[in-house]
Design a protein around this motif. Structure first.
Motif, mmCIF file in Angstrom:
data_model
loop_
_atom_site.group_PDB
_atom_site.id
_atom_site.type_symbol
_atom_site.label_atom_id
_atom_site.label_comp_id
_atom_site.label_asym_id
_atom_site.label_seq_id
_atom_site.Cartn_x
_atom_site.Cartn_y
_atom_site.Cartn_z
ATOM 1 N N CYS A 1 0.671 -1.286 0.084
ATOM 2 C CA CYS A 1 0.028 0.300 -0.058
ATOM 3 C C CYS A 1 0.925 1.803 0.413
ATOM 4 O O CYS A 1 -0.008 2.726 0.047
ATOM 5 N N GLU A 2 2.497 1.259 -0.221
ATOM 6 C CA GLU A 2 2.730 2.422 0.118
ATOM 7 C C GLU A 2 2.694 2.928 -1.525
ATOM 8 O O GLU A 2 2.799 4.903 -0.736
ATOM 9 N N HIS A 3 2.602 2.872 -1.780
ATOM 10 C CA HIS A 3 2.232 3.545 -3.321
ATOM 11 C C HIS A 3 1.381 3.882 -3.212
ATOM 12 O O HIS A 3 0.780 5.518 -3.525
ATOM 13 N N THR A 4 0.310 3.554 -2.258
ATOM 14 C CA THR A 4 -1.354 4.314 -2.405
ATOM 15 C C THR A 4 -1.063 5.444 -1.248
ATOM 16 O O THR A 4 -1.445 6.989 -2.096
ATOM 17 N N VAL A 5 -0.234 4.753 -0.090
ATOM 18 C CA VAL A 5 0.084 6.024 0.926
ATOM 19 C C VAL A 5 0.814 7.633 0.267
ATOM 20 O O VAL A 5 0.636 8.566 0.596
ATOM 21 N N SER A 6 1.853 6.933 -0.328
ATOM 22 C CA SER A 6 2.596 8.205 -1.197
ATOM 23 C C SER A 6 2.088 8.876 -1.877
ATOM 24 O O SER A 6 2.255 10.106 -2.131
ATOM 25 N N GLN A 7 1.227 8.463 -2.823
ATOM 26 C CA GLN A 7 0.764 9.733 -3.924
ATOM 27 C C GLN A 7 -0.415 10.166 -3.144
ATOM 28 O O GLN A 7 -0.221 11.194 -3.475
ATOM 29 N N ILE A 8 -1.247 9.809 -1.602
ATOM 30 C CA ILE A 8 -1.710 10.508 -1.188
ATOM 31 C C ILE A 8 -1.214 11.907 -0.403
ATOM 32 O O ILE A 8 -2.079 12.291 -0.437
#
Ligand code: NAP
Length: 258
Positions: free
Chosen positions: A48-55
């Motif tokens: 989920c790090e990609h989702t979190v970093s985009q947010i």
């Protein structure tokens, strides 16, 4: 912290399951853009790090959380991490999903149980764990992701039963959560471009492009869906203004479904 465009959303905490990729990732980003702090939950938090970093890059607030939604202890531990990291959640999007397609007469019992486990047991466990937080806040939103397959789809006895089960769960929880100030609704997508539909194309021996072209020909608006089409519907149900809409199933399929 997000600037929050949705009335009342800023400061509220939403959990999105299956948020590492596909529809769940876009729902997480959309809710964050609408002002929710978002717990992006998946089997592996690292995914989920990609989702979190985009947010976070867009100015929002998010946390990656690992859990198997079908496992009671794992769900309890995930809620503890969300409360500690972001605060008490009042919005839940039950999006995590798997497929194990086969014709019913060839379907392994384990594949039947696994699909029911993630979709139905998972949505039940996650919703049950949300309830005390909703009761304390006097407000809440649950959005369950069903599917047009709930209406029947050859090769998906497990998945169609699970997605129909999700609709029953939605209507029952709408009755049980209503007095708490919470709504419970379902979004039932048609064909959406994700890894899940890519895997189906592969199983059928088609290229993903061929599969999408064939699907689009059967859809009233003449195209297949994108994850953002589903995120928009979820954002509506999560919004302040949808407070008198509960126990509904919204088909988001580019046209009417039988
Ligand atoms: P996807 O790309 O396969 O993503 C599903 C996510 O759920 C994955 O990140 C997966 O993690 C996660 N997940 C699976 N089992 C889990 C568990 N036990 N606990 C926590 N997370 C789990 O699927 P999608 O196409 O975005 O689908 C999202 C939802 O929409 C699903 O409920 C699906 O049934 C529904 N839907 C999709 C379509 C479509 O056309 N794509 C149509 C109708 C409905 P792993 O990668 O680790 O497995």
């Amino acid at each position: 912290m997000s600037e929050g465009t949705s009335e009342g959303a800023t400061g509220r905490v939403a959990i999105v399951t299956g948020a590492a990729r596909g529809i769940g990732a876009r729902i997480a980003m959309r809710l964050a853009a609408d002002g929710f702090a978002v717990a992006a939950l998946d089997v592996e938090a690292a995914a989920c790090e990609h989702t979190v970093s985009q947010i976070e890059a867009a100015g929002g607030r998010a946390l990656a959380v690992s859990a198997d939604v079908a496992d009671e202890a794992s769900v309890a531990a995930a809620y503890e991490r969300v409360v500690a990291g972001l605060g008490a959640p009042t919005v839940l999007v039950n999006n995590a999903g798997i497929t194990r397609d086969a014709m019913a007469h060839k379907m392994a019992v384990d594949d039947f149980d696994a699909v029911l486990g993630v979709h139905v047991r998972g949505a039940f466990l996650m919703s049950r764990a949300l309830r005390p937080h909703v009761a304390a806040a006097g407000w809440g939103r649950v959005v369950n992701i069903s599917s047009t397959s709930a209406l029947g789809n050859a090769g998906q006895a497990n998945y169609s039963a699970a997605k129909a089960g999700v609709q029953g769960l939605t209507k029952t929880l709408a009755l049980e959560f209503g007095r708490l100030g919470a709504t419970v609704n379902a979004v039932a997508p048609g064909f959406i471009v994700t890894d899940m539909t890519a895997a189906t194309a592969q199983r059928l021996g088609l290229s993903f492009e061929e599969f999408q072209t064939a699907a689009a020909a059967q859809i009233a608006v003449g195209r297949v869906g994108q994850p953002d089409d589903i995120a928009a519907a979820v954002a509506y149900f999560a919004s302040e203004g949808a407070g008198f809409v509960s126990g509904q199933v919204l088909y988001v399929a580019g046209g009417p479904v039988a």
